[in-house]
Design an enzyme around this catalytic site. Structure first.
Site, PDB file in Angstrom:
ATOM      1  N   ASP A   1      34.831  45.427  53.734  1.00 52.16           N
ATOM      2  CA  ASP A   1      34.233  44.134  52.821  1.00 52.16           C
ATOM      3  C   ASP A   1      35.444  43.048  52.761  1.00 52.16           C
ATOM      4  O   ASP A   1      36.537  43.333  53.425  1.00 52.16           O
ATOM      5  CB  ASP A   1      34.263  44.795  51.413  1.00 52.16           C
ATOM      6  CG  ASP A   1      34.223  43.738  50.189  1.00 52.16           C
ATOM      7  OD1 ASP A   1      33.507  42.813  50.405  1.00 52.16           O
ATOM      8  OD2 ASP A   1      35.118  43.985  49.328  1.00 52.16           O
TER       9      ASP A   1
ATOM     10  N   ASP B   1      36.418  40.365  50.059  1.00 48.64           N
ATOM     11  CA  ASP B   1      37.199  40.002  48.553  1.00 48.64           C
ATOM     12  C   ASP B   1      37.443  41.388  48.064  1.00 48.64           C
ATOM     13  O   ASP B   1      36.688  42.299  47.808  1.00 48.64           O
ATOM     14  CB  ASP B   1      36.308  39.467  47.634  1.00 48.64           C
ATOM     15  CG  ASP B   1      35.768  37.721  48.033  1.00 48.64           C
ATOM     16  OD1 ASP B   1      36.519  37.502  49.285  1.00 48.64           O
ATOM     17  OD2 ASP B   1      34.894  37.471  47.665  1.00 48.64           O
TER      18      ASP B   1
HETATM   19 MG    MG Z   1      34.863  43.342  47.441  1.00 47.40          MG
END
Ligand code: MG
Length: 160
Positions: A11, A13
């Site tokens: 991922d 963020d």
């Molecule tokens: Mg995230």
């Protein structure tokens, strides 16, 4: 040799960097004379301290790397990947809003790698839940990706 994943997926963020790219920082980004990355308000933008080392380590093992992000700020995210020099490590990118199950179906289609042969790191439990159901080995990240978490993930995969 231990069973190894054929694809490691991250991922963005709060996994590779400590902010939401669509909320906490303001694209477009630029590089200052000392090489640091700034947003359009002059705010310094950084990765987590071990992000680069983690990507380098996966890359050095010869395992391809993919990104799966639900951000709507696709352009800003891509620009940051380029400015931080992360793009050279990344083979596949799925960056757009929606369920991560879709991101993973597409990663599997693109790479030809079955979902159970992937290892995934994300900071949100709902993503971990959605993607675990597909047979992917998932590791919840609490304070950004670290070498210790990478090791834990590779061990979890080897024992899966
Ligand atoms: Mg995230």
């Amino acid at each position: 040799m231990n069973k190894r994943p054929r694809l490691v997926v991250f991922d963005l963020d709060y996994t590779l960097w400590p902010f939401w790219v669509d909320t906490h920082v303001d694209p477009p980004f630029r590089k200052s004379s000392d090489g640091s990355v700034l947003d359009s308000n002059g705010q310094h933008v950084r990765l987590y301290p071990e992000t680069m080392a983690v990507l380098e380590q996966v890359h050095s093992k010869g395992i391809p790397i993919a990104l799966a992000s639900r951000t709507g700020e696709v352009q800003g995210a891509r620009q940051l990947l380029e400015m931080f020099g992360l793009e050279r490590y990344v083979r596949y990118e799925e960056i757009y809003p929606g369920s991560k199950a879709i991101h993973f179906q597409r990663l599997s289609q693109q790479s030809g790698i079955p979902l159970p042969q992937m290892l995934f790191f994300d900071d949100e439990s709902r993503n971990i839940q959605d993607v675990s159901k597909l047979g992917v080995t998932c590791i919840l990240v609490s304070n950004g990706i670290t070498l210790a978490l990478l090791k834990q993930g590779l061990e979890a995969f080897a024992n899966s």
